[in-house]
Scaffold this active site. Sequence first.
Site: not given
Length: 795
Positions: A173, A240, A577
Amino acid sequence: MRIKNISVFTSFGTFLVLLIIVSFHVQTKAADGDDQNAGRWSRSDRVYIVYMGSAAVSSTSSDDLSSLKDDHAQLLSSVRTRKPNAVVYTYKHGFSGFAARLSNEEARSIAEKPGVVSVFPDPLLKLHTTHSWDFLKYQTALKIDSNLNSKTTDRVSSVTTTDGSDTIIGILDTGIWPESESFNDKDTGPVPSRWKGTCMKSHDFNSSNCNRKLIGARFYNTSESDGTTEIDSPRDTLGHGSHVAGTAAGTAIPGASYYGVAAGTAIGGSPGSRIAMYKVCSDGGCRGSDILAAFDDAIADGVDVLSLSLGSASWSAPELSNDPIAIGAFHAVEQGIAVVCSAGNGGPYPETVVNVAPWILTVGATTIDRDFESDVLLGGGKVIKGRGINFSKLEKLPVYPLVYALSAGTHDANELSARNCEVNSMEAEKIKGKIVLCDTGGDSSRNGQIDTVKSLGGVGVIFQVEHPGVAAGTYVALPATIISVKDGQEILSYINSTSQRTCIRHKEHSQGKPAGFSFPIPNFPRKENTNISNVVCLQPDIAAPGVNILAPWKGNDTSVALEGQDPPRFNILSGTSMACPHVSGIAATVKSQNPTWSPSAIRSAIITTASQTNNLGIPFTTEKNSTATPYDYGAGEVTTTGPLQPGLVYETETVDYLNYLCYYGYDLSKIKTISRTVPKEFTCPKDSNADYISNINYPSIAISNFNGKESKNVTRKVTNVAGDGETVFSATVDAPSGLTVKVIPEKLQFSKNNQKLSYQVVFSPTTSSPKEDMFGSVTWTNGKYRVRSPFVIDI
Ligand SMILES: *[C@@H]1O[C@H](CO)[C@@H](O)[C@H](O)[C@H]1NC(C)=O
Ligand SMILES: *[C@@H]1O[C@H](CO)[C@@H](O)[C@H](O)[C@H]1NC(C)=O
Ligand SMILES: *[C@@H]1O[C@H](CO)[C@@H](O)[C@H](O)[C@H]1NC(C)=O
Ligand SMILES: *[C@@H]1O[C@H](CO)[C@@H](O)[C@H](O)[C@H]1NC(C)=O
Ligand SMILES: *[C@@H]1O[C@H](CO)[C@@H](O)[C@H](O)[C@H]1NC(C)=O
Ligand SMILES: *[C@@H]1O[C@H](CO)[C@@H](O)[C@H](O)[C@H]1NC(C)=O
Ligand SMILES: *[C@@H]1O[C@H](CO)[C@@H](O)[C@H](O)[C@H]1NC(C)=O
Ligand SMILES: *[C@@H]1O[C@H](CO)[C@@H](O)[C@H](O)[C@H]1NC(C)=O
């Protein structure tokens, strides 16, 4: 199963979706015969991935294999000799190959060399947005509903007999914010001794940032060519990665919230699992060569589960042979690592699922029983439903005049710019003190639009959008809400009427209310490309909560801070996600309870125990309130206790995957290069058609080309893991009208644990012209366990 792809999937539709952009640089003539550049890579070179399968790294050595090893070494050294510094990565642990700067011609000629499976330009999984990164940042900086999470936790994980403390989840990620309290190691035992990974050092990250919880952190950078500003560090500058890691394995943090919104306990799906972060994405996207390097490292480091909330956009899905996620995942799975990927945010449009290779556990998203409603109240009591998270500084439902941005346009403004509330397109005196109705389109960023309205003295913003979706946005500058274009029309006629006054009323649905919002974000399976034209496998496999999820955030994000307040420690985001790491956490817990289980057994446990009803016990509906189908949610929504004790599992064997490769079009010699475990007697079936692939021992069933004339039958084999030795399972079938489904035999008599028994399912049409795809399920029960396989019949 079908061909899948790559990128970071946060949020639906217009939100954060990374996709692969294969940029077709025109090869300039200068590259050819460029003598003064001989021995160096030239500007027109680009990075290619040279994929050479796993045979060359296999530990078993036969003559075949050592010659493949030689091929690899020779090829690499010939590239190195001709072009010092051209090699960006060498892949050597999980599979073999390299990434290097090459000219077109070189790439083409290398592709012909023995031992090479494929050569393809390094894809960039990119943020899929027509909006600026600023928009993305704000949107993905969304928030997570902590209450949501605690509810998710209640619903999804009410019983945890193990917290997964001996398992390691590797996450590819954007990096990690190690100071987040979700990654503290207070109650965590020593780092598992088999861990071979590392905590990479950089100017703002060193070994003291890793601990017994965050046991590894690596970063990759081919970013120099992307013109991105990413720092060379495992640190998460976007948020994220921290969010995803917290959702997968964050320690329980009571009292987490985003400025009081979504307050509750933030906790990961497997709070005891260890985290290893592999930073492969920057604000420019995620490079395929970095992703493959991370897979290669993770395999050697000793992770148990890999979690990827990224992929390509469905419209740019690469071929299997050019898909870094499918390739990396194949080798990870071959070595016993479960790989969980997000399905993408392409829904509700059909055929938008990505990351669909049959060795990947593909996760779609559902909403949770919480919604951030921000309604528009018109005079006369009319309420228009909207969505937005409330940071209103407006007191007590004040009423303000309403104006459509178009009618506030400056005399020389372009009509479209005015409607979109763009800078320099509206008159301040027509905006001041009003709530403004804006269109959204083009490249306008919603937070940019809000800033513009605010700078002109506006007090609130209503966005009308074609597909409002289910994810709430975080708008900190002014109260704002999102409504549908249809409702926008109503507001427009209302504006034309006399009173023209309105307000935005926010309400956060609370636990006490029967909300029942848990419906899937539809993710239709992608039918195959031109070569593979049938539904051969049901995707997504499973769905998990992915809307308005509260999880840890990078610690210094002022862009999502409320005015005058410190940056938030948690944030609310939406997208597949966010769904993916829920399942990764559960997979880690299953692994922890059943250390010897293969990735396919873990996947089977998760798929066959899914729920098809929402938190109110009502069958899932779609966003449009129609009954959801497996195309929307795969087997259903993941449960947390079911997968720990599934009763029976479907073990998908390497041979099944090899058959898929045959079906995909690889010949035996390529397959022997790709896989290290091809049985001696293996050959590709002569008639490798979709029917054949329907017989892959997968926990769900997909039948294609069902024409109403002939029956189709499939075979499955289950392994008894009920633990009681002797046991009898009986089949029940849920079949739609138009179809007769017969299971042979109807009872499976197991005499011992781990015994495998086969059965057949025969699907016969009862109508000669079926009109639409059909759905149903086959369920095995022994009184204690319920093992359900969904089926889809594609006509
Ligand atoms: C790691 O960085 C911190 C903060 O910059 C510093 O205090 C510490 O000494 C460093 N530790 C190591 C092992 O370099
Ligand atoms: C990242 O790139 C910089 C500059 O090109 C280089 O010095 C550094 O070694 C690279 N780091 C890694 C981990 O590849
Ligand atoms: C509002 O009024 C304007 C001009 O008076 C007209 O052009 C427009 O069509 C009206 N809009 C609606 C939705 O009634
Ligand atoms: C927005 O939320 C705040 C904090 O929960 C609350 O005090 C306020 O009343 C809400 N505003 C509206 C307009 O609902
Ligand atoms: C946040 O931290 C990152 C990483 O250290 C740094 O690059 C960035 O500039 C910081 N942002 C702010 C707003 O301080
Ligand atoms: C959805 O459909 C059900 C039954 O068809 C109905 O009772 C319910 O009111 C509908 N909900 C919405 C929001 O339209
Ligand atoms: C796919 O089909 C095209 C022609 O439509 C053919 O050239 C190509 O070789 C096929 N690829 C595979 C993998 O079968
Ligand atoms: C199912 O297909 C297999 C293989 O084609 C065949 O041997 C078997 O007889 C079929 N079973 C039924 C019940 O049609």
